[in-house]
Motif scaffolding. Sequence first.
Motif, PDB file in Angstrom:
ATOM      1  N   HIS A 224       0.830  -1.207   0.000  1.00 13.33           N
ATOM      2  CA  HIS A 224       0.000   0.000   0.000  1.00 13.33           C
ATOM      3  C   HIS A 224       0.865   1.257   0.000  1.00 13.33           C
ATOM      4  CE1 HIS A 224      -3.782  -2.092   0.301  1.00 13.33           C
ATOM      5  NE2 HIS A 224      -3.368  -2.785   1.349  1.00 13.33           N
ATOM      6  N   ALA A 225       1.997   1.208   0.684  1.00 15.23           N
ATOM      7  CA  ALA A 225       2.884   2.369   0.707  1.00 15.23           C
ATOM      8  C   ALA A 225       3.534   2.596  -0.657  1.00 15.23           C
ATOM      9  CB  ALA A 225       3.954   2.187   1.781  1.00 15.23           C
ATOM     10  N   ARG A 226       3.854   1.523  -1.364  1.00 12.34           N
ATOM     11  CA  ARG A 226       4.394   1.691  -2.714  1.00 12.34           C
ATOM     12  C   ARG A 226       3.375   2.367  -3.623  1.00 12.34           C
ATOM     13  NH1 ARG A 226       6.186  -3.824  -1.854  1.00 12.34           N
ATOM     14  NH2 ARG A 226       8.420  -3.816  -1.358  1.00 12.34           N
ATOM     15  N   ALA A 227       2.108   1.978  -3.482  1.00 10.91           N
ATOM     16  CA  ALA A 227       1.068   2.562  -4.319  1.00 10.91           C
ATOM     17  C   ALA A 227       0.915   4.063  -4.068  1.00 10.91           C
ATOM     18  CB  ALA A 227      -0.260   1.849  -4.070  1.00 10.91           C
ATOM     19  N   VAL A 228       1.092   4.487  -2.813  1.00  3.92           N
ATOM     20  CA  VAL A 228       0.917   5.898  -2.465  1.00  3.92           C
ATOM     21  C   VAL A 228       2.165   6.714  -2.770  1.00  3.92           C
ATOM     22  CG1 VAL A 228       0.561   7.486  -0.532  1.00  3.92           C
ATOM     23  CG2 VAL A 228      -0.844   5.420  -0.726  1.00  3.92           C
ATOM     24  N   THR A 229       3.327   6.162  -2.445  1.00  2.00           N
ATOM     25  CA  THR A 229       4.573   6.931  -2.582  1.00  2.00           C
ATOM     26  C   THR A 229       5.242   6.772  -3.935  1.00  2.00           C
ATOM     27  OG1 THR A 229       5.981   5.135  -1.734  1.00  2.00           O
ATOM     28  CG2 THR A 229       4.974   6.629  -0.104  1.00  2.00           C
ATOM     29  N   GLY A 230       4.942   5.697  -4.646  1.00  2.14           N
ATOM     30  CA  GLY A 230       5.614   5.432  -5.918  1.00  2.14           C
ATOM     31  C   GLY A 230       7.014   4.881  -5.765  1.00  2.14           C
ATOM     32  N   LYS A 231       7.428   4.554  -4.536  1.00  5.73           N
ATOM     33  CA  LYS A 231       8.775   4.032  -4.298  1.00  5.73           C
ATOM     34  C   LYS A 231       8.832   2.536  -4.625  1.00  5.73           C
ATOM     35  CE  LYS A 231      10.324   7.950  -2.686  1.00  5.73           C
ATOM     36  NZ  LYS A 231      11.340   8.755  -3.423  1.00  5.73           N
ATOM     37  N   THR A 232       9.757   2.149  -5.486  1.00  6.16           N
ATOM     38  CA  THR A 232       9.850   0.754  -5.904  1.00  6.16           C
ATOM     39  C   THR A 232      11.239   0.160  -5.700  1.00  6.16           C
ATOM     40  OG1 THR A 232      10.360   1.409  -8.184  1.00  6.16           O
ATOM     41  CG2 THR A 232       8.033   1.047  -7.630  1.00  6.16           C
ATOM     42  N   GLY A 233      12.123   0.857  -5.015  1.00  6.24           N
ATOM     43  CA  GLY A 233      13.464   0.330  -4.776  1.00  6.24           C
ATOM     44  C   GLY A 233      13.424  -0.907  -3.899  1.00  6.24           C
ATOM     45  N   ILE A 234      14.356  -1.822  -4.110  1.00  2.09           N
ATOM     46  CA  ILE A 234      14.340  -3.083  -3.370  1.00  2.09           C
ATOM     47  C   ILE A 234      14.580  -2.874  -1.876  1.00  2.09           C
ATOM     48  CG2 ILE A 234      14.991  -4.530  -5.321  1.00  2.09           C
ATOM     49  CD1 ILE A 234      17.863  -4.445  -4.375  1.00  2.09           C
ATOM     50  N   ASP A 235      15.204  -1.749  -1.506  1.00  3.12           N
ATOM     51  CA  ASP A 235      15.457  -1.483  -0.089  1.00  3.12           C
ATOM     52  C   ASP A 235      14.594  -0.346   0.452  1.00  3.12           C
ATOM     53  OD1 ASP A 235      17.481  -3.444   0.217  1.00  3.12           O
ATOM     54  OD2 ASP A 235      18.894  -2.131  -0.826  1.00  3.12           O
ATOM     55  N   ALA A 236      13.658   0.145  -0.354  1.00  2.00           N
ATOM     56  CA  ALA A 236      12.777   1.232   0.097  1.00  2.00           C
ATOM     57  C   ALA A 236      11.736   0.699   1.073  1.00  2.00           C
ATOM     58  CB  ALA A 236      12.101   1.880  -1.101  1.00  2.00           C
ATOM     59  N   LEU A 237      11.163   1.610   1.859  1.00  2.30           N
ATOM     60  CA  LEU A 237      10.069   1.295   2.779  1.00  2.30           C
ATOM     61  C   LEU A 237      10.448   0.190   3.759  1.00  2.30           C
ATOM     62  CD1 LEU A 237       7.314   1.554   0.063  1.00  2.30           C
ATOM     63  CD2 LEU A 237       7.627   3.137   1.968  1.00  2.30           C
ATOM     64  N   ARG A 238      11.602   0.399   4.383  1.00  2.00           N
ATOM     65  CA  ARG A 238      12.112  -0.550   5.377  1.00  2.00           C
ATOM     66  C   ARG A 238      11.176  -0.612   6.582  1.00  2.00           C
ATOM     67  NH1 ARG A 238      15.841   1.027   9.164  1.00  2.00           N
ATOM     68  NH2 ARG A 238      16.170   2.913   7.908  1.00  2.00           N
ATOM     69  N   VAL A 239      10.940  -1.823   7.064  1.00  2.00           N
ATOM     70  CA  VAL A 239      10.015  -2.017   8.188  1.00  2.00           C
ATOM     71  C   VAL A 239      10.729  -1.711   9.499  1.00  2.00           C
ATOM     72  CG1 VAL A 239       8.555  -3.664   9.419  1.00  2.00           C
ATOM     73  CG2 VAL A 239       8.715  -3.755   6.915  1.00  2.00           C
ATOM     74  N   LEU A 240      10.193  -0.741  10.248  1.00  2.00           N
ATOM     75  CA  LEU A 240      10.739  -0.374  11.550  1.00  2.00           C
ATOM     76  C   LEU A 240       9.981  -1.022  12.703  1.00  2.00           C
ATOM     77  CD1 LEU A 240      11.391   3.460  11.097  1.00  2.00           C
ATOM     78  CD2 LEU A 240      13.017   1.581  10.810  1.00  2.00           C
ATOM     79  N   GLU A 253       5.124   0.627  10.906  1.00  2.00           N
ATOM     80  CA  GLU A 253       5.976   1.803  10.715  1.00  2.00           C
ATOM     81  C   GLU A 253       7.032   1.485   9.666  1.00  2.00           C
ATOM     82  OE1 GLU A 253       5.400   4.657  12.008  1.00  2.00           O
ATOM     83  OE2 GLU A 253       3.931   4.130  13.564  1.00  2.00           O
ATOM     84  N   LEU A 254       7.127   2.346   8.651  1.00  2.00           N
ATOM     85  CA  LEU A 254       8.078   2.157   7.563  1.00  2.00           C
ATOM     86  C   LEU A 254       9.020   3.355   7.481  1.00  2.00           C
ATOM     87  CD1 LEU A 254       5.552   0.967   4.806  1.00  2.00           C
ATOM     88  CD2 LEU A 254       6.929  -0.473   6.340  1.00  2.00           C
ATOM     89  N   ALA A 255      10.174   3.121   6.872  1.00  3.92           N
ATOM     90  CA  ALA A 255      11.165   4.194   6.688  1.00  3.92           C
ATOM     91  C   ALA A 255      11.605   4.240   5.232  1.00  3.92           C
ATOM     92  CB  ALA A 255      12.371   3.971   7.595  1.00  3.92           C
ATOM     93  N   GLU A 256      12.089   5.413   4.839  1.00  2.39           N
ATOM     94  CA  GLU A 256      12.682   5.620   3.505  1.00  2.39           C
ATOM     95  C   GLU A 256      11.698   5.325   2.381  1.00  2.39           C
ATOM     96  OE1 GLU A 256      16.415   3.501   3.280  1.00  2.39           O
ATOM     97  OE2 GLU A 256      16.828   3.946   5.384  1.00  2.39           O
ATOM     98  N   PRO A 257      10.608   6.111   2.283  1.00  4.89           N
ATOM     99  CA  PRO A 257      10.211   7.248   3.115  1.00  4.89           C
ATOM    100  C   PRO A 257       9.433   6.810   4.351  1.00  4.89           C
ATOM    101  CG  PRO A 257       8.709   7.052   1.281  1.00  4.89           C
ATOM    102  CD  PRO A 257       9.754   5.991   1.074  1.00  4.89           C
ATOM    103  N   ALA A 258       9.410   7.679   5.360  1.00  6.66           N
ATOM    104  CA  ALA A 258       8.742   7.379   6.619  1.00  6.66           C
ATOM    105  C   ALA A 258       7.223   7.391   6.437  1.00  6.66           C
ATOM    106  CB  ALA A 258       9.153   8.396   7.681  1.00  6.66           C
ATOM    107  N   CYS A 259       6.596   6.280   6.820  1.00  3.77           N
ATOM    108  CA  CYS A 259       5.141   6.144   6.697  1.00  3.77           C
ATOM    109  C   CYS A 259       4.605   5.364   7.891  1.00  3.77           C
ATOM    110  CB  CYS A 259       4.739   5.382   5.433  1.00  3.77           C
ATOM    111  SG  CYS A 259       5.297   6.072   3.877  1.00  3.77           S
ATOM    112  N   THR A 260       3.389   5.657   8.264  1.00  2.00           N
ATOM    113  CA  THR A 260       2.641   4.835   9.208  1.00  2.00           C
ATOM    114  C   THR A 260       1.445   4.266   8.464  1.00  2.00           C
ATOM    115  OG1 THR A 260       3.294   6.201  11.100  1.00  2.00           O
ATOM    116  CG2 THR A 260       1.361   4.780  11.364  1.00  2.00           C
TER     117      THR A 260
END
Length: 299
Positions: A224-240, A253-260
């Motif tokens: 869902h975060a990829r759909a909103v942010t458009g980030k598709t990198g293999i290391d993007a949206l790291r789970v915190l 909680e996700l990072a790079e970019p930071a999302c809840t």
Amino acid sequence: MTGPPAPIWPRCSFVAQAAGDPLEGSAPPADRWFLIEHPGPWGRGGLTDSGLDPGVVAALSQWATAWSARLVLVRRPERAARNGTTRRWFRVDSRPGHESIRTGEFTADAELPAAARSTGEIAEGPLNLVCAHGRHDTCCAVRGRPVAAALAASAPGSTWECSHVGGCRFAPAVVLLPHGYLLGGVPVADAVEAVRHYRAGNLDPRWLRGRTSLPPAAQAAQHHARAVTGKTGIDALRVLGLEPDGAEGWRVELAEPACTVLLRERWVDTGRPLTCAATAPGRMRVFDLAELHRSTKDT
């Protein structure tokens, strides 16, 4: 008297695709992978039904349980004739920040338990696994083998057919190693392109089921975060962080970019079997997006 004839169900993957079964959050759990070259034949049970020594299978299963690993048989799509009896094994670490592939050779099954614990040699480049385990589910063979052949032609030496990886209704299933990203329902041409994207450090979200080293809710949150942010990198949206949010919810909680990401988990009665071998209707898990907040401090 005999009862009414059993219903004839269509092939599971075609029905699931037509019904739009959600892919996200469906990657089976595996922090690590141990791949065993085995030209076949493969029985329905994979390792337990393909001629391997039962004591070896028991030892490998014990190792896999201890290390949260998945054991799979692999073979070359081209079925080329082999010289001698030497075969390959691969041990893959798919945990975020620990991605690696080690490899070695063996001539007897009895060597495999020690190989699973050995250092091995560093293997160059990513690996592509395509489930083609027809005796486990017909869809895997019918839809997986053309994908495996196309990937083998476009990325020689790095593609293997593999035994059952889970989620037969999402055939063809492609595993991208070492990261452990699992693709589902991907057509041949898109599979070739998706592998190229992965080698360049990006993912194609259209076919992504999730990363096997992450819990299902975290996989869905990344989707869902990829759909909103458009980030598709293999290391993007790291789970915190991942924690329950009420009786049926999750807060991720996700990072790079930071999302809840707030999710609602539910189970849906499909009214149909979820595999070609099943005889009764099944249930599937769905993660609905409740809320997604991006941090204003994120850069």
